[in-house]
Design a protein around this motif. Structure first.
Motif, PDB file in Angstrom:
ATOM      1  N   CYS A   1       0.831  -1.195   0.000  1.00 29.72           N
ATOM      2  CA  CYS A   1       0.000   0.000   0.000  1.00 29.72           C
ATOM      3  C   CYS A   1       0.871   1.253   0.000  1.00 29.72           C
ATOM      4  O   CYS A   1       0.564   2.228  -0.645  1.00 29.72           O
ATOM      5  CB  CYS A   1      -0.928  -0.011   1.217  1.00 29.72           C
TER       6      CYS A   1
ATOM      7  N   CYS B   1      -4.531   2.067   4.236  1.00 28.77           N
ATOM      8  CA  CYS B   1      -4.661   0.783   3.536  1.00 28.77           C
ATOM      9  C   CYS B   1      -5.851   0.010   4.081  1.00 28.77           C
ATOM     10  O   CYS B   1      -6.185   0.115   5.255  1.00 28.77           O
ATOM     11  CB  CYS B   1      -3.396  -0.050   3.752  1.00 28.77           C
ATOM     12  N   ARG B   2      -6.458  -0.792   3.240  1.00 31.90           N
ATOM     13  CA  ARG B   2      -7.596  -1.607   3.655  1.00 31.90           C
ATOM     14  C   ARG B   2      -7.351  -3.072   3.330  1.00 31.90           C
ATOM     15  O   ARG B   2      -6.614  -3.394   2.399  1.00 31.90           O
ATOM     16  CB  ARG B   2      -8.852  -1.166   2.923  1.00 31.90           C
TER      17      ARG B   2
ATOM     18  N   ASN C   1      -3.405  -4.049   3.435  1.00 33.22           N
ATOM     19  CA  ASN C   1      -2.885  -3.766   4.767  1.00 33.22           C
ATOM     20  C   ASN C   1      -2.197  -4.991   5.366  1.00 33.22           C
ATOM     21  O   ASN C   1      -1.134  -4.887   5.974  1.00 33.22           O
ATOM     22  CB  ASN C   1      -4.005  -3.278   5.686  1.00 33.22           C
TER      23      ASN C   1
ATOM     24  N   GLU D   1       1.103  -5.585   3.534  1.00 32.53           N
ATOM     25  CA  GLU D   1       2.078  -4.577   3.948  1.00 32.53           C
ATOM     26  C   GLU D   1       2.632  -4.866   5.336  1.00 32.53           C
ATOM     27  O   GLU D   1       3.843  -4.809   5.555  1.00 32.53           O
ATOM     28  CB  GLU D   1       1.469  -3.181   3.910  1.00 32.53           C
ATOM     29  N   SER D   2       1.766  -5.171   6.272  1.00 32.66           N
ATOM     30  CA  SER D   2       2.213  -5.480   7.634  1.00 32.66           C
ATOM     31  C   SER D   2       3.164  -6.670   7.637  1.00 32.66           C
ATOM     32  O   SER D   2       4.195  -6.658   8.305  1.00 32.66           O
ATOM     33  CB  SER D   2       1.018  -5.780   8.543  1.00 32.66           C
TER      34      SER D   2
END
Length: 134
Positions: free
Chosen positions: A66, A92-93, A97, A100-101
């Motif tokens: 994201c 981010c959704r 998300n 990305e995490s």
């Protein structure tokens, strides 16, 4: 005198041949953009995840799902250490998300790497956490 000259030339030749270390060779191969193809062993990733290395400036950057990230890194032999990574702050959704995490979490654990052909493996010890291709 001839023996001394021959010994000196031999030592210089050995030194010249031994100057290219694994770190220098790997670091040269590390330069450029890699497209991340796998996170851990089983996670498929979107085509757009990337990580780029600038070996002249020792900087790293990329796209983690994201947001973009950037920071510094250092290489010694086949070990790699990332400095603190900065990221942009786009909201981010859902899956973006989560990816990305996971990507940023894995990058914080990496301490080794290997390159085979155009495939980069970023590792924690011997376990490959991120695979990417150039």
């Amino acid at each position: 005198m001839k023996l001394l000259s021959l010994l000196f030339i031999t030592l210089i030749s050995i030194k010249s041949c031994g100057d290219t270390t694994t770190a220098e060779t790997s670091s040269l191969n590390l330069n450029g953009e890699f497209h991340i193809t796998a996170l851990e062993a089983n996670t498929e990733v979107p085509e757009k995840l990337s990580i780029s290395f600038d070996t002249e400036k020792n900087t790293v950057s990329g796209f983690s799902g994201c947001n973009r990230f950037s920071g510094t890194y250092s290489v010694e032999n086949e070990t790699i250490a990332f400095g603190p990574l900065a990221t942009t702050r786009k909201m981010c959704r859902g899956e973006a998300n989560a990816i990305e995490s996971q990507t940023l979490s894995l990058l914080s654990k990496i301490n080794a790497f290997s390159i085979e052909g155009k495939t980069l493996s970023l590792k924690a010890g011997t376990e490959t956490l991120i695979k990417a291709v150039q």
